[in-house]
Each structure stands twice: as C-alpha cells, then as structure tokens.
Design a protein around this motif. Structure first.
Motif, PDB file in Angstrom:
ATOM      1  N   ASN A 214      15.494  10.631   2.662  1.00 23.72           N
ATOM      2  CA  ASN A 214      14.081  10.526   2.986  1.00 23.72           C
ATOM      3  C   ASN A 214      13.335   9.962   1.776  1.00 23.72           C
ATOM      4  O   ASN A 214      13.324  10.578   0.708  1.00 23.72           O
ATOM      5  CB  ASN A 214      13.506  11.897   3.331  1.00 23.72           C
ATOM      6  CG  ASN A 214      14.159  12.513   4.543  1.00 23.72           C
ATOM      7  OD1 ASN A 214      13.684  12.353   5.661  1.00 23.72           O
ATOM      8  ND2 ASN A 214      15.269  13.218   4.336  1.00 23.72           N
ATOM      9  N   ILE A 215      12.719   8.803   1.948  1.00 20.77           N
ATOM     10  CA  ILE A 215      11.887   8.210   0.903  1.00 20.77           C
ATOM     11  C   ILE A 215      10.440   8.540   1.256  1.00 20.77           C
ATOM     12  O   ILE A 215       9.978   8.218   2.363  1.00 20.77           O
ATOM     13  CB  ILE A 215      12.099   6.693   0.814  1.00 20.77           C
ATOM     14  CG1 ILE A 215      13.586   6.368   0.608  1.00 20.77           C
ATOM     15  CG2 ILE A 215      11.283   6.108  -0.324  1.00 20.77           C
ATOM     16  CD1 ILE A 215      13.925   4.891   0.666  1.00 20.77           C
ATOM     17  N   LEU A 216       9.724   9.204   0.346  1.00 24.65           N
ATOM     18  CA  LEU A 216       8.387   9.699   0.643  1.00 24.65           C
ATOM     19  C   LEU A 216       7.320   8.685   0.236  1.00 24.65           C
ATOM     20  O   LEU A 216       7.376   8.102  -0.852  1.00 24.65           O
ATOM     21  CB  LEU A 216       8.140  11.029  -0.076  1.00 24.65           C
ATOM     22  CG  LEU A 216       9.211  12.115   0.154  1.00 24.65           C
ATOM     23  CD1 LEU A 216       8.769  13.421  -0.506  1.00 24.65           C
ATOM     24  CD2 LEU A 216       9.494  12.330   1.639  1.00 24.65           C
ATOM     25  N   LYS A 217       6.343   8.506   1.103  1.00 26.69           N
ATOM     26  CA  LYS A 217       5.279   7.522   0.876  1.00 26.69           C
ATOM     27  C   LYS A 217       4.310   7.980  -0.214  1.00 26.69           C
ATOM     28  O   LYS A 217       3.780   9.085  -0.140  1.00 26.69           O
ATOM     29  CB  LYS A 217       4.496   7.286   2.168  1.00 26.69           C
ATOM     30  CG  LYS A 217       3.453   6.170   2.065  1.00 26.69           C
ATOM     31  CD  LYS A 217       2.656   6.027   3.332  1.00 26.69           C
ATOM     32  CE  LYS A 217       1.556   7.066   3.417  1.00 26.69           C
ATOM     33  NZ  LYS A 217       0.510   6.877   2.372  1.00 26.69           N
ATOM     34  N   PRO A 218       4.080   7.141  -1.210  1.00 23.78           N
ATOM     35  CA  PRO A 218       3.063   7.475  -2.213  1.00 23.78           C
ATOM     36  C   PRO A 218       1.656   7.318  -1.636  1.00 23.78           C
ATOM     37  O   PRO A 218       1.442   6.562  -0.685  1.00 23.78           O
ATOM     38  CB  PRO A 218       3.323   6.468  -3.336  1.00 23.78           C
ATOM     39  CG  PRO A 218       4.042   5.346  -2.688  1.00 23.78           C
ATOM     40  CD  PRO A 218       4.791   5.898  -1.526  1.00 23.78           C
ATOM     41  N   ASP A 219       0.697   8.001  -2.223  1.00 22.66           N
ATOM     42  CA  ASP A 219      -0.677   7.999  -1.697  1.00 22.66           C
ATOM     43  C   ASP A 219      -1.341   6.631  -1.758  1.00 22.66           C
ATOM     44  O   ASP A 219      -2.229   6.327  -0.958  1.00 22.66           O
ATOM     45  CB  ASP A 219      -1.539   9.008  -2.472  1.00 22.66           C
ATOM     46  CG  ASP A 219      -1.099  10.442  -2.215  1.00 22.66           C
ATOM     47  OD1 ASP A 219      -0.519  10.690  -1.140  1.00 22.66           O
ATOM     48  OD2 ASP A 219      -1.337  11.300  -3.094  1.00 22.66           O
ATOM     49  N   ASN A 220      -0.926   5.791  -2.712  1.00 19.72           N
ATOM     50  CA  ASN A 220      -1.626   4.522  -2.911  1.00 19.72           C
ATOM     51  C   ASN A 220      -1.164   3.411  -1.981  1.00 19.72           C
ATOM     52  O   ASN A 220      -1.627   2.276  -2.077  1.00 19.72           O
ATOM     53  CB  ASN A 220      -1.464   4.056  -4.363  1.00 19.72           C
ATOM     54  CG  ASN A 220      -0.012   3.777  -4.723  1.00 19.72           C
ATOM     55  OD1 ASN A 220       0.906   4.312  -4.101  1.00 19.72           O
ATOM     56  ND2 ASN A 220       0.190   2.953  -5.733  1.00 19.72           N
ATOM     57  N   LEU A 221      -0.247   3.715  -1.055  1.00 20.83           N
ATOM     58  CA  LEU A 221       0.225   2.708  -0.110  1.00 20.83           C
ATOM     59  C   LEU A 221      -0.132   3.122   1.318  1.00 20.83           C
ATOM     60  O   LEU A 221      -0.050   4.307   1.666  1.00 20.83           O
ATOM     61  CB  LEU A 221       1.742   2.528  -0.212  1.00 20.83           C
ATOM     62  CG  LEU A 221       2.304   1.861  -1.465  1.00 20.83           C
ATOM     63  CD1 LEU A 221       3.818   1.793  -1.376  1.00 20.83           C
ATOM     64  CD2 LEU A 221       1.725   0.468  -1.660  1.00 20.83           C
ATOM     65  N   SER A 222      -0.485   2.142   2.143  1.00 22.13           N
ATOM     66  CA  SER A 222      -0.674   2.418   3.564  1.00 22.13           C
ATOM     67  C   SER A 222       0.698   2.584   4.212  1.00 22.13           C
ATOM     68  O   SER A 222       1.724   2.205   3.630  1.00 22.13           O
ATOM     69  CB  SER A 222      -1.425   1.274   4.237  1.00 22.13           C
ATOM     70  OG  SER A 222      -0.612   0.110   4.284  1.00 22.13           O
ATOM     71  N   LYS A 223       0.719   3.121   5.407  1.00 19.58           N
ATOM     72  CA  LYS A 223       1.986   3.319   6.114  1.00 19.58           C
ATOM     73  C   LYS A 223       2.703   1.993   6.334  1.00 19.58           C
ATOM     74  O   LYS A 223       3.916   1.891   6.115  1.00 19.58           O
ATOM     75  CB  LYS A 223       1.721   4.009   7.457  1.00 19.58           C
ATOM     76  CG  LYS A 223       2.970   4.278   8.283  1.00 19.58           C
ATOM     77  CD  LYS A 223       2.637   5.010   9.569  1.00 19.58           C
ATOM     78  CE  LYS A 223       3.881   5.227  10.423  1.00 19.58           C
ATOM     79  NZ  LYS A 223       3.555   5.943  11.691  1.00 19.58           N
ATOM     80  N   ASP A 224       1.951   0.962   6.744  1.00 13.03           N
ATOM     81  CA  ASP A 224       2.567  -0.340   7.000  1.00 13.03           C
ATOM     82  C   ASP A 224       3.139  -0.947   5.717  1.00 13.03           C
ATOM     83  O   ASP A 224       4.241  -1.509   5.722  1.00 13.03           O
ATOM     84  CB  ASP A 224       1.542  -1.294   7.612  1.00 13.03           C
ATOM     85  CG  ASP A 224       1.176  -0.912   9.042  1.00 13.03           C
ATOM     86  OD1 ASP A 224       1.942  -0.154   9.660  1.00 13.03           O
ATOM     87  OD2 ASP A 224       0.119  -1.363   9.516  1.00 13.03           O
ATOM     88  N   GLU A 225       2.396  -0.848   4.622  1.00 16.74           N
ATOM     89  CA  GLU A 225       2.877  -1.382   3.339  1.00 16.74           C
ATOM     90  C   GLU A 225       4.134  -0.643   2.895  1.00 16.74           C
ATOM     91  O   GLU A 225       5.093  -1.259   2.414  1.00 16.74           O
ATOM     92  CB  GLU A 225       1.788  -1.228   2.268  1.00 16.74           C
ATOM     93  CG  GLU A 225       0.593  -2.144   2.445  1.00 16.74           C
ATOM     94  CD  GLU A 225      -0.504  -1.836   1.447  1.00 16.74           C
ATOM     95  OE1 GLU A 225      -1.206  -2.771   1.031  1.00 16.74           O
ATOM     96  OE2 GLU A 225      -0.663  -0.646   1.080  1.00 16.74           O
ATOM     97  N   PHE A 226       4.106   0.671   3.058  1.00 16.78           N
ATOM     98  CA  PHE A 226       5.243   1.495   2.647  1.00 16.78           C
ATOM     99  C   PHE A 226       6.491   1.152   3.451  1.00 16.78           C
ATOM    100  O   PHE A 226       7.574   0.928   2.884  1.00 16.78           O
ATOM    101  CB  PHE A 226       4.876   2.964   2.824  1.00 16.78           C
ATOM    102  CG  PHE A 226       6.014   3.932   2.604  1.00 16.78           C
ATOM    103  CD1 PHE A 226       6.640   4.028   1.373  1.00 16.78           C
ATOM    104  CD2 PHE A 226       6.445   4.758   3.637  1.00 16.78           C
ATOM    105  CE1 PHE A 226       7.682   4.916   1.167  1.00 16.78           C
ATOM    106  CE2 PHE A 226       7.483   5.661   3.435  1.00 16.78           C
ATOM    107  CZ  PHE A 226       8.106   5.732   2.206  1.00 16.78           C
TER     108      PHE A 226
END
Length: 295
Positions: A214-226
């Motif tokens: 599981n790679i967790l999304k950082p706060d500074n990226l949108s879902k699509d960018e991530f």
C-alpha cells in the motif's frame, strides 16, 4: 451454466473422482468469463477450538520468516499474518486499537493456533523463549481469553479500513515464501528510489506468500496526480514480481486493472491456452466481456 448455455453438473459432491479433467477448477479465478455458478455444494469443517493468538515485534524482516519457520516446525498454525510499523502507527493514531506492548518495532507478526491442551501452550511458550534468545523477537504478547484474542486480531483486521483515509494505491501480489524477504527489499528500493516522499504500508498473509503493498497518498497531491505517479511505477513493481516468478494478483483477480500486466505472471503460451478455453465455454464472448484478456 456456461456462456454457451450448457448446464454442467460438476463432480456431484464426491470427494474422489478421477474421471478426466476437474472442470470446477477452471471456473476458479475465471471471474465470470466462462460461465455462472448457479449452485454450489459446500462441505462444513469443524469449528476451531481454544484459539490462541500471539503478536510479536521484530526489527528485521528475516526475523519474521525465522519465527514463522520455527513455529511451523512445532505447532499447526491456523494463521500467520504480518504488518509493519507504518500500519501500527496509523492504527494507534485512531485510538480504536490497543498497542500490543510497549516496544515499537519495524515489523510485527500475528500467529494463531488451536491450544485445547496444556502441552501445546507449553510448546508455544518454549518456542517464544527460544526466538527471544535468538534475538528474533523484541517483545510479544499472548492472548489469555477469547476477548483478548479478538482484540489482538484487530491489529491486523483494522488496517485496510484505517489506511483508507490516505487513499492508498494497492497492489496484491504473491511470491514463494522463500523469496519474500528479498522481494520486499527490492520493492521498497523501487518505490523509495522513485517516490522518496511516499509512505509504504505493508501487511499480508505471510504464511502463504501473499503481500499487500500500500502506497499512501501525501497531502500535497490530488488523488488523480497520486494515482498517475503510482501507475508509472507499476512496470517496475510487476517486473520485480516477474523476477521472482510471482503473481501480480494473489487474491483479487485480474479484471480490467491488471489485464495489461497478465504477461508478468503468465507466459504467452499459457495465455493462448486460457483464450482457447474461453472460446470453448463462451464461444460468443458474452460472459463478463473485456476481463482478464481480449479475444
């Protein structure tokens, strides 16, 4: 019921039947592309008795494998799960799960076994002490009641729900158990080299070589960018799976998402045989179109 409209009554509940191909197994993992199961006969097993759960903390992944091997040699385990420090950190932050012991370690293992007799408990404690002496286990805990066993299981069962708020990019892969330590190191190197700011959360059914990355999304990226960034590393992750002769989908199937990566786990010849079977059971191509592969 096949895609051709034929009704197949497979095996009729027999335990032994060596009269040709066992067609039931063709439908397992077929994701509805060959036909529809309209009736199933299920054999019930006895309920497990006096289940005991132990949770251990370890600093090296090799120690997780050493503990698995040691306990398997002495006790019939009903489960052996693992998770990492990131999973524990996220779980503890919710306040819904109790910390198993004071020490924080890089890796954790949860094992379960039936202990209806005192000698089995004695053997488990002896194995725990031996693993401690070998330096494999930093700390551990054993359930003393059904309620405590259920609480310890929450450490593993609540992970998916807990990390869901971080919009994880998930991969469900498997390799031979003997390759797991090297495989995890290679995958972490790939992800860290490409995305040094991304958190990785590992957990899985280590007793059968099934790992959830599981790679967790950082706060500074949108879902699509991530997700776009994660998609670009898929080839590297699945190439590593291929290197170890593993599976790009251990449990969750191929569907549409894993279809471009089927060749990382199946040879061209195997895929041609799969397509040929599809044409036999579903000649019009009407069953769950577009899944697994195109024909």
């Amino acid at each position: 019921v096949t895609g051709n409209g034929d009704i197949l009554e497979l095996n009729r509940g027999m335990i032994k039947n060596a009269t040709g191909y066992d067609l039931r197994h063709l439908f397992i993992g077929a994701e509805g592309t060959l036909g529809i199961v309209t009736k199933a006969q299920v054999k019930l097993e006895r309920a497990p008795q006096d289940l005991t759960v132990m949770v251990f903390g370890m600093e090296e992944f090799e120690h997780v494998m050493n503990v698995l091997s040691a306990f398997q040699s002495q006790i019939d385990l009903t489960a052996f799960e693992f998770f990492d420090e990131v999973a524990i950190e996220k779980l503890m932050a919710t306040g819904h799960v109790q910390q198993p012991f004071e020490a924080r370690t890089k890796y954790y293992a949860l094992l379960e076994f039936e202990a209806p007799y005192e000698p089995i408990m004695d053997k488990a404690m002896a194995m725990f002490e031996q693993c401690m002496e070998n330096g494999w286990i930093v700390d551990g805990v054993m359930s003393q009641s059904i309620a405590q066993a259920a609480e310890l299981w929450k450490l593993r069962e609540y992970i998916s729900e807990t990390i869901s708020v971080f919009t994880p990019y998930k991969n469900d892969v498997s390799v031979l158990i003997s390759y797991v330590p090297e495989f995890i190191k290679d995958i972490e190197s790939v992800v860290n080299a490409n995305y040094p700011d991304f958190e990785i959360c590992w957990f899985g059914h280590i007793g059968d070589g099934n790992l959830h990355l599981n790679i967790l999304k950082p706060d500074n990226l949108s879902k699509d960018e991530f997700f776009e960034k994660c998609q670009s590393v898929n080839d590297l992750v699945f190439s590593t799976v291929q290197k170890y002769g593993g599976s790009v989908s251990a449990e969750h199937g191929v569907g549409m998402t894993k279809k471009p990566y089927l060749e990382y786990s199946r040879s061209h010849t195997e895929i041609e045989y799969l397509k040929a079977l599809k044409k036999v059971f579903d000649p019009k191509g009407i069953m769950n179109r577009g899944k697994i592969f195109d024909i």
